[in-house]
Motif scaffolding. Structure first.
Motif, mmCIF file in Angstrom:
data_model
loop_
_atom_site.group_PDB
_atom_site.id
_atom_site.type_symbol
_atom_site.label_atom_id
_atom_site.label_comp_id
_atom_site.label_asym_id
_atom_site.label_seq_id
_atom_site.Cartn_x
_atom_site.Cartn_y
_atom_site.Cartn_z
ATOM 1 N N MET A 111 20.496 33.254 52.988
ATOM 2 C CA MET A 111 20.992 31.959 52.520
ATOM 3 C C MET A 111 20.340 30.854 53.339
ATOM 4 S SD MET A 111 24.765 31.511 54.275
ATOM 5 C CE MET A 111 24.930 31.358 56.059
ATOM 6 N N LEU A 112 20.317 29.639 52.761
ATOM 7 C CA LEU A 112 19.800 28.483 53.474
ATOM 8 C C LEU A 112 20.898 27.842 54.311
ATOM 9 C CD1 LEU A 112 17.530 26.560 50.915
ATOM 10 C CD2 LEU A 112 16.815 27.852 52.938
ATOM 11 N N ALA A 113 20.517 27.312 55.477
ATOM 12 C CA ALA A 113 21.469 26.637 56.349
ATOM 13 C C ALA A 113 20.721 25.649 57.232
ATOM 14 C CB ALA A 113 22.227 27.644 57.203
ATOM 15 N N LEU A 114 21.440 24.608 57.683
ATOM 16 C CA LEU A 114 20.889 23.692 58.679
ATOM 17 C C LEU A 114 21.230 24.281 60.045
ATOM 18 C CD1 LEU A 114 19.531 20.978 59.420
ATOM 19 C CD2 LEU A 114 21.830 19.986 59.524
ATOM 20 N N VAL A 115 20.199 24.696 60.770
ATOM 21 C CA VAL A 115 20.396 25.421 62.022
ATOM 22 C C VAL A 115 19.920 24.563 63.199
ATOM 23 C CG1 VAL A 115 19.828 27.515 63.316
ATOM 24 C CG2 VAL A 115 20.049 27.609 60.817
ATOM 25 N N LEU A 116 20.806 24.431 64.187
ATOM 26 C CA LEU A 116 20.434 23.752 65.423
ATOM 27 C C LEU A 116 19.764 24.774 66.334
ATOM 28 C CD1 LEU A 116 20.501 21.229 67.203
ATOM 29 C CD2 LEU A 116 22.743 21.987 68.054
ATOM 30 N N GLU A 117 18.469 24.594 66.551
ATOM 31 C CA GLU A 117 17.699 25.548 67.342
ATOM 32 C C GLU A 117 17.443 25.073 68.754
ATOM 33 O OE1 GLU A 117 14.223 26.330 64.955
ATOM 34 O OE2 GLU A 117 15.267 27.971 63.911
ATOM 35 N N GLN A 118 17.375 23.759 68.935
ATOM 36 C CA GLN A 118 17.154 23.193 70.259
ATOM 37 C C GLN A 118 17.622 21.735 70.251
ATOM 38 O OE1 GLN A 118 12.921 23.444 70.840
ATOM 39 N NE2 GLN A 118 12.457 21.856 69.356
ATOM 40 N N ARG A 119 17.729 21.134 71.431
ATOM 41 C CA ARG A 119 18.179 19.745 71.526
ATOM 42 C C ARG A 119 17.068 18.781 71.115
ATOM 43 N NH1 ARG A 119 23.196 21.213 71.355
ATOM 44 N NH2 ARG A 119 23.757 22.533 73.121
ATOM 45 N N GLY A 120 17.504 17.639 70.592
ATOM 46 C CA GLY A 120 16.544 16.605 70.257
ATOM 47 C C GLY A 120 16.486 16.334 68.768
ATOM 48 N N PRO A 121 15.865 15.234 68.370
ATOM 49 C CA PRO A 121 15.825 14.814 66.974
ATOM 50 C C PRO A 121 15.164 15.804 66.029
ATOM 51 C CG PRO A 121 14.304 13.521 68.313
ATOM 52 C CD PRO A 121 15.154 14.288 69.264
ATOM 53 N N ASP A 122 14.322 16.696 66.564
ATOM 54 C CA ASP A 122 13.652 17.694 65.720
ATOM 55 C C ASP A 122 14.259 19.089 65.878
ATOM 56 O OD1 ASP A 122 11.779 15.763 64.825
ATOM 57 O OD2 ASP A 122 10.589 16.058 66.655
ATOM 58 N N GLY A 123 15.420 19.140 66.530
ATOM 59 C CA GLY A 123 16.003 20.438 66.839
ATOM 60 C C GLY A 123 16.778 21.086 65.721
ATOM 61 N N ALA A 124 17.121 20.324 64.676
ATOM 62 C CA ALA A 124 17.870 20.871 63.539
ATOM 63 C C ALA A 124 16.925 21.098 62.368
ATOM 64 C CB ALA A 124 18.987 19.914 63.134
ATOM 65 N N VAL A 125 16.852 22.341 61.879
ATOM 66 C CA VAL A 125 15.928 22.689 60.797
ATOM 67 C C VAL A 125 16.654 23.491 59.728
ATOM 68 C CG1 VAL A 125 13.912 22.691 62.314
ATOM 69 C CG2 VAL A 125 15.204 24.800 61.981
ATOM 70 N N VAL A 126 16.238 23.335 58.488
ATOM 71 C CA VAL A 126 16.792 24.107 57.379
ATOM 72 C C VAL A 126 15.956 25.374 57.221
ATOM 73 C CG1 VAL A 126 17.280 24.143 54.905
ATOM 74 C CG2 VAL A 126 17.640 22.039 56.217
ATOM 75 N N ARG A 127 16.616 26.519 57.309
ATOM 76 C CA ARG A 127 15.892 27.787 57.185
ATOM 77 C C ARG A 127 16.837 28.876 56.679
ATOM 78 N NH1 ARG A 127 17.156 31.294 61.372
ATOM 79 N NH2 ARG A 127 17.800 30.419 63.395
ATOM 80 N N GLU A 128 16.256 30.029 56.412
ATOM 81 C CA GLU A 128 17.028 31.176 55.941
ATOM 82 C C GLU A 128 17.753 31.855 57.113
ATOM 83 O OE1 GLU A 128 17.615 32.677 53.025
ATOM 84 O OE2 GLU A 128 16.465 31.320 51.738
ATOM 85 N N VAL A 129 19.013 32.196 56.886
ATOM 86 C CA VAL A 129 19.797 32.968 57.852
ATOM 87 C C VAL A 129 20.571 34.033 57.074
ATOM 88 C CG1 VAL A 129 20.021 31.046 59.474
ATOM 89 C CG2 VAL A 129 21.780 31.415 57.738
ATOM 90 N N ALA A 130 21.096 35.009 57.773
ATOM 91 C CA ALA A 130 21.860 36.067 57.113
ATOM 92 C C ALA A 130 23.185 35.526 56.582
ATOM 93 C CB ALA A 130 22.125 37.203 58.097
ATOM 94 N N ARG A 131 23.562 35.952 55.387
ATOM 95 C CA ARG A 131 24.843 35.536 54.816
ATOM 96 C C ARG A 131 25.981 36.269 55.518
ATOM 97 N NH1 ARG A 131 26.860 36.329 48.584
ATOM 98 N NH2 ARG A 131 27.985 38.098 49.464
ATOM 99 N N PRO A 132 27.010 35.552 55.954
ATOM 100 C CA PRO A 132 28.134 36.216 56.630
ATOM 101 C C PRO A 132 28.996 36.989 55.641
ATOM 102 C CG PRO A 132 28.633 33.906 56.298
ATOM 103 C CD PRO A 132 27.204 34.097 55.839
ATOM 104 N N GLU A 133 29.750 37.957 56.140
ATOM 105 C CA GLU A 133 30.652 38.746 55.314
ATOM 106 C C GLU A 133 32.067 38.639 55.867
ATOM 107 O OE1 GLU A 133 29.870 40.062 52.515
ATOM 108 O OE2 GLU A 133 27.729 39.612 52.691
ATOM 109 N N PRO A 134 33.062 38.511 54.999
ATOM 110 C CA PRO A 134 34.435 38.325 55.470
ATOM 111 C C PRO A 134 35.052 39.600 56.011
ATOM 112 C CG PRO A 134 34.396 38.456 53.083
ATOM 113 C CD PRO A 134 32.959 38.449 53.533
ATOM 114 N N GLY A 135 35.806 39.461 57.097
ATOM 115 C CA GLY A 135 36.573 40.573 57.642
ATOM 116 C C GLY A 135 38.034 40.433 57.257
#
Length: 350
Positions: A1-25
């Motif tokens: 799934m696509l998500a906005l991911v904070l990878e590092q600090r700073g104005p360029d640290g948030a990127v939209v990329r694919e991550v694993a879809r979570p599953e409910p417990g």
């Protein structure tokens, strides 16, 4: 799934990329997110994040609205049900939870701060952190309720409950919480005085029927006293911090209250203790609200007692740009990240 991911600090640290879809417990629900809003804390997380326990990378976003896709054992929400995210994962067992003070939960986890957040195609939350909302409710408006409006609700009705006829001063009306507080205070039948600056914002709020003070054109406290016959405001809503703290205290009537939820311009203002005890003023800290306060807020929204003003809407692919828009001087209203089309329901088989 696509998500906005904070990878590092700073104005360029948030990127939209694919991550694993979570599953409910057990006790959890998988939600297909429709929209989320951008809040000041998102910028803080991107650029600083000090004092908040978390690990990077992390999906951003605190509040939002979506549709139930699937649920784990011991849940009751059915697939297809539209829900609003209550921005706390709380334990339900500590003294604060048992007293209905969920924001004070000793094990609280806030999406986008302590755990993965709402700016993703899918989100897993405990069922206890989801509230149903009508399919007819405005999606963009509903997405913004969990932070700005819930915070404003508690500031006005939780800490020092307003009564009709009171005078409320709201500092920095162009901000999300302050704009929400202005709307909710008027809904309660009180007199509302706002501060802001800039011709566009002043004109906007005057046309909406609010009494306005341009904080760049003189002393705010003196203006409030002049407008209230020398009495002052019963309540001041201030999330600006050091820059407005002194004038907020001076704007209060005797026995009045200041409620604060932020410190955008600094967190170490002068206390002015003599004014506090001589005039018997009270100062209250506040942030977001309880589950029951959120339920009441949603009910008021669904009843049409207020509308959430929207500045702009960005697709998820441009969520990083949406964060930048929050700091624009001409922004007026909430910035929304639109994640999915609510008409394209995927149901339980998603």
């Amino acid at each position: 799934m696509l998500a906005l991911v904070l990878e590092q600090r700073g104005p360029d640290g948030a990127v939209v990329r694919e991550v694993a879809r979570p599953e409910p417990g057990t006790g959890e629900v998988l939600v297909r997110m429709l929209a989320a809003s951008v809040n000041r804390v998102d910028l803080y997380m991107r650029d600083n994040g000090a004092g908040i326990t978390h690990e990077l990378p992390q999906v951003m976003g605190v509040d939002g609205v979506g549709e139930v896709v699937a649920a784990g054992a011991e849940t009751q929400l059915a697939p297809g049900r539209r829900v609003v995210v209550y921005p706390y994962e709380f334990c339900g067992r500590c003294r604060y939870c048992l007293a209905g003070e969920h924001p004070l939960c000793v094990k609280a986890k806030i999406p986008g701060e302590h755990r993965d957040g709402t700016m993703a195609e899918y989100l897993v939350m405990p069922e206890t952190s989801l509230l149903p909302i009508s399919d007819k409710a405005d999606v963009n408006g509903a997405a913004a309720l969990g932070v700005a409006y819930l915070t404003a609700w508690r500031m006005l009705f939780g800490k020092v409950p307003l009564t009709p006829g009171a005078v409320v001063l709201v500092q920095g009306a162009g901000g999300g919480v302050s704009y929400a507080a202005a709307q909710l205070a008027r809904m309660a039948g009180v007199r509302v005085i706002l501060t802001t600056t800039g011709a566009q914002k002043l004109d906007h709020f005057r046309k909406a029927g609010f009494e306005m003070i341009d904080y760049r054109e003189g002393d705010v406290a003196k203006a409030v006293l002049a407008m209230t016959g020398g009495q002052g405001a019963d309540l001041v809503v201030d999330n600006v911090g050091e820059a407005t703290w002194g004038q907020s205290l001076r704007s209060l009537c005797r026995g009045g209250s200041l409620v604060t939820c932020g410190a955008t311009t600094g967190s170490q203002p002068g206390a002015d203790l003599q004014r506090l005890f001589i005039r018997q003023l009270s100062v209250h800290g506040s942030t977001m609200g309880s589950f029951e306060e959120f339920r009441r807020l949603i009910a008021s929204f669904e009843a049409g007692h207020f509308e959430v003003p929207i500045d702009s809407v960005y697709p998820l692919q441009q969520a990083a740009e949406a964060l930048n828009r929050l700091s624009a001087p001409d922004r007026l209203g909430k910035v929304i990240v639109r994640i999915a089309d609510p008409s394209a329901s995927q149901g339980a088989g998603a």
